[in-house]
Each structure stands twice: as C-alpha cells, then as structure tokens.
Scaffold this active site. Structure first.
Site, PDB file in Angstrom:
ATOM      1  N   ASP A  40      -0.382  16.807  -2.465  1.00  0.00           N
ATOM      2  CA  ASP A  40       0.500  15.979  -1.643  1.00  0.00           C
ATOM      3  C   ASP A  40       0.248  14.497  -1.846  1.00  0.00           C
ATOM      4  OD1 ASP A  40       1.926  17.918  -0.448  1.00  0.00           O
ATOM      5  OD2 ASP A  40       0.873  17.873   1.460  1.00  0.00           O
ATOM      6  N   LYS A  62       6.202  14.180  -0.482  1.00  0.00           N
ATOM      7  CA  LYS A  62       7.435  14.287   0.293  1.00  0.00           C
ATOM      8  C   LYS A  62       8.003  12.909   0.546  1.00  0.00           C
ATOM      9  CE  LYS A  62       5.549  18.165   2.796  1.00  0.00           C
ATOM     10  NZ  LYS A  62       5.045  18.582   4.092  1.00  0.00           N
ATOM     11  N   MET A 176       1.265  10.081  12.449  1.00  0.00           N
ATOM     12  CA  MET A 176       2.614   9.629  12.055  1.00  0.00           C
ATOM     13  C   MET A 176       3.282   8.821  13.165  1.00  0.00           C
ATOM     14  SD  MET A 176       3.884  13.162  10.238  1.00  0.00           S
ATOM     15  CE  MET A 176       2.905  14.261  11.237  1.00  0.00           C
TER      16      MET A 176
HETATM   17  C1  LIG Z   1       1.748  14.712   7.710  1.00  0.00           C
HETATM   18  S1  LIG Z   1       0.375  14.187   8.667  1.00  0.00           S
HETATM   19  C2  LIG Z   1      -0.889  15.119   7.898  1.00  0.00           C
HETATM   20  C3  LIG Z   1      -2.128  15.268   8.708  1.00  0.00           C
HETATM   21  C4  LIG Z   1      -3.219  16.032   7.998  1.00  0.00           C
HETATM   22  N1  LIG Z   1      -2.858  17.402   7.809  1.00  0.00           N
HETATM   23  C5  LIG Z   1      -4.544  15.962   8.743  1.00  0.00           C
HETATM   24  O1  LIG Z   1      -5.034  16.971   9.225  1.00  0.00           O
HETATM   25  O2  LIG Z   1      -5.083  14.846   8.827  1.00  0.00           O
HETATM   26  C6  LIG Z   1       0.131  12.555   8.059  1.00  0.00           C
HETATM   27  C7  LIG Z   1      -0.444  11.609   9.084  1.00  0.00           C
HETATM   28  O3  LIG Z   1      -1.850  11.841   9.239  1.00  0.00           O
HETATM   29  C8  LIG Z   1      -2.501  10.625   9.496  1.00  0.00           C
HETATM   30  N2  LIG Z   1      -3.463  10.380   8.406  1.00  0.00           N
HETATM   31  C9  LIG Z   1      -3.818  11.226   7.439  1.00  0.00           C
HETATM   32  N3  LIG Z   1      -4.760  10.695   6.631  1.00  0.00           N
HETATM   33  C10 LIG Z   1      -5.006   9.469   7.122  1.00  0.00           C
HETATM   34  C11 LIG Z   1      -5.869   8.414   6.727  1.00  0.00           C
HETATM   35  N4  LIG Z   1      -6.691   8.514   5.684  1.00  0.00           N
HETATM   36  N5  LIG Z   1      -5.846   7.274   7.465  1.00  0.00           N
HETATM   37  C12 LIG Z   1      -5.048   7.148   8.533  1.00  0.00           C
HETATM   38  N6  LIG Z   1      -4.213   8.104   8.949  1.00  0.00           N
HETATM   39  C13 LIG Z   1      -4.189   9.258   8.259  1.00  0.00           C
HETATM   40  C14 LIG Z   1      -1.430   9.546   9.553  1.00  0.00           C
HETATM   41  O4  LIG Z   1      -1.001   9.415  10.879  1.00  0.00           O
HETATM   42  C15 LIG Z   1      -0.358  10.154   8.697  1.00  0.00           C
HETATM   43  O5  LIG Z   1       0.914   9.609   8.989  1.00  0.00           O
END
Ligand SMILES: C[S@@+](CC[C@H](N)C(=O)[O-])C[C@H]1O[C@@H](n2cnc3c(N)ncnc32)[C@H](O)[C@@H]1O
Length: 257
Positions: A40, A62, A176
């Site tokens: 991803d 995506k 998000m």
């Molecule tokens: C589609 S969701 C996926 C979440 C993922 N499955 C998890 O468990 O962290 C994506 C959101 O996760 C958060 N996110 C994921 N990785 C991040 C990072 N390294 N720093 C800040 N926010 C993060 C943000 O809010 C981003 O918009």
C-alpha cells in the site's frame, strides 16, 4: 490427466507505522522470503527497502475518493495471484485489521477458498502517539481510549456519536482526520468537550520525517494548516497530550546537536 494447479496462500502482514524496527520478527522474516509483495501507499520507503531485489513488487495504492472501486480490484488481484499458485505477502500500513480493510481482503479470499494468514502490526495509534511522547492512557488523565476514523465518505457528513466521543476521561484517536479536523473539533466542542482540551497531530509518525504539533481542541486545526501537515497524520485529543513535552523522547533523540 493434467493435475489441478495448487493455489497459493496470502499472508496479510501489518507493516507498522513506518519505522522498520517496529516490524514484528515474523513480518520481517516473511518480507525477506517473499515471492511477491502487494503493498500500500502507507508502507514506508524504509520498509520497502527490506524487500529482496528478486521479489516481485506490486503497488496497490489507493487514490483518495476512489476507494471502493480500487478495493475491489485489490481483492481480485490477491485472489488471482493465489489462484495462479503464487504465495503472496500483502503488506499494509499499521495493522491490517485497524482501519486497513484487511478484513475485507481476507473475507474475499475466504469466500473463494484461498488460505490466508494475518500477522498483526503496530497500529498508528500505538506507534505514532508513543513516538510523540503521548501515552494513550495515564492514571488520573485517561481511563480508556476510543479509535475512530474521520474519513469523509463521498462528501457525506461524518456519522459519529459525538456525545460518546466528547468524553474528557478517555483519549480520542482519530485516523484519517486531518481533512475534516475543523468539523470534528466543532462537533466535539458542541457536544461538550472543553475547547482547551489538549490535542496533537502527528505527521509521518515513527519515521525520520515525523512532525508533531500540539495545541488545544480549539487551536489544533489552524496549527496543522499553518504547518502544512499532510497525510498520513494522526490526531490525538485528550488530557494525556499534556504529557507530551515531558515525554518527548523521540525529538530529543533526533535533535541535531
Ligand atoms: C487507512 S488508515 C490505515 C491505518 C493502519 N491500518 C494502522 O493500523 O495504522 C490511514 C491513516 O492512519 C494514520 N497513520 C498511519 N500511519 C501513520 C503515520 N506513520 N503517521 C501518522 N499517521 C499515520 C493516518 O491517520 C492515516 O490517514
């Protein structure tokens, strides 16, 4: 008679929030031995660098606003690879089962009789808040945590239970939520959460590109705009954010002397 082709297996692997040292031992082993990796947009370049050169890589990022169609295509891509006999590592940011649609992919495989495994990863809530010096719970400040998504679906209103979320005794983690932060803050304040409740935004958490801003529920949205924060950004709201200056071990470690 020709023998039927053996179907491959799909392993959904949570890659964590970005720092490759936060991969589980199992995730690192599977990535290092993968035949094909489907990954991803959120998987960090540092983690992609661990994929062996001979391994086939397929990007399944995506585009915003086009989630549904593309998710169907990803489901079919995984299915097709497995039906062709390939063993697939499906690498996803954070944890596959936390706002990651990993369960939709696993259900699609299950419905077609394809074997799959799921390897948990460190979700952004745990990884980014810890690297920003924010404990999700702390005695006297938060007795629990709520995880929600602030993603706006096809320009519809956010459908969240604001009364339940506006709880000063729990920490609120919003995935998000950057784009809709002005609306989220207004809803929480209208539902009774104090405007001066501490709040933080963490961009690219756990990576060398991590940026963090802290303020209050009333000010955070303007602060994120002023700093030009972009996705991926995690929002944390609650009294625990008040500890972040004292517990900010990561910035201290990465400050240039
Ligand atoms: C589609 S969701 C996926 C979440 C993922 N499955 C998890 O468990 O962290 C994506 C959101 O996760 C958060 N996110 C994921 N990785 C991040 C990072 N390294 N720093 C800040 N926010 C993060 C943000 O809010 C981003 O918009």
């Amino acid at each position: 008679m020709a023998e039927a082709k053996r179907a491959g297996k799909v392993t959904l692997v949570g890659a964590g929030p970005g720092d490759p040292d936060l991969l589980t031992v199992k995730a690192a082993r599977l990535i290092g031995a993968a035949e094909v990796v489907v990954y991803d947009r959120l998987v960090s370049p540092e983690i992609l660098a661990l994929i062996p050169p001979q391994t086939e890589r397929i990007y399944a990022g995506k585009a915003l606003g086009n989630h549904h169609l593309i998710q169907d295509e990803i489901n079919d891509l995984l299915l097709g690879l497995a039906q062709a006999g390939r063993d697939v590592v499906r690498l996803k940011g954070g944890d596959s089962f936390v706002f990651g649609r990993g369960s939709e992919e696993a259900l699609h495989l299950a419905r077609h009789g394809i074997a799959f495994e799921v390897i948990p990863g460190i979700s952004a809530a745990a990884g980014c808040s810890t690297y920003a010096g924010i404990p999700l719970t702390h005695r006297g400040l938060a007795t629990g945590v709520q995880f929600v998504t602030g993603h706006l679906r096809e320009d519809r209103e956010l459908e969240l239970d604001w009364g339940k979320l506006a709880d000063p005794a729990t920490t609120l983690v919003i995935y998000m939520g950057l784009q809709a932060l002005p609306e989220i803050s207004a809803h929480l304040i209208a539902a009774g959460l104090a405007p001066d409740t501490p709040a933080a935004a963490i961009e690219n958490g756990t990576t060398p590109r991590q940026r963090r801003v802290t303020g209050t529920l009333a000010t955070l949205s303007d602060l994120t705009r002023a700093m030009g924060l972009q996705a991926p950004t995690l929002i944390v709201i609650g009294a625990v954010v008040s500890l972040s200056e004292d517990l900010d071990w990561f910035t201290a470690q990465h400050a240039t002397p």
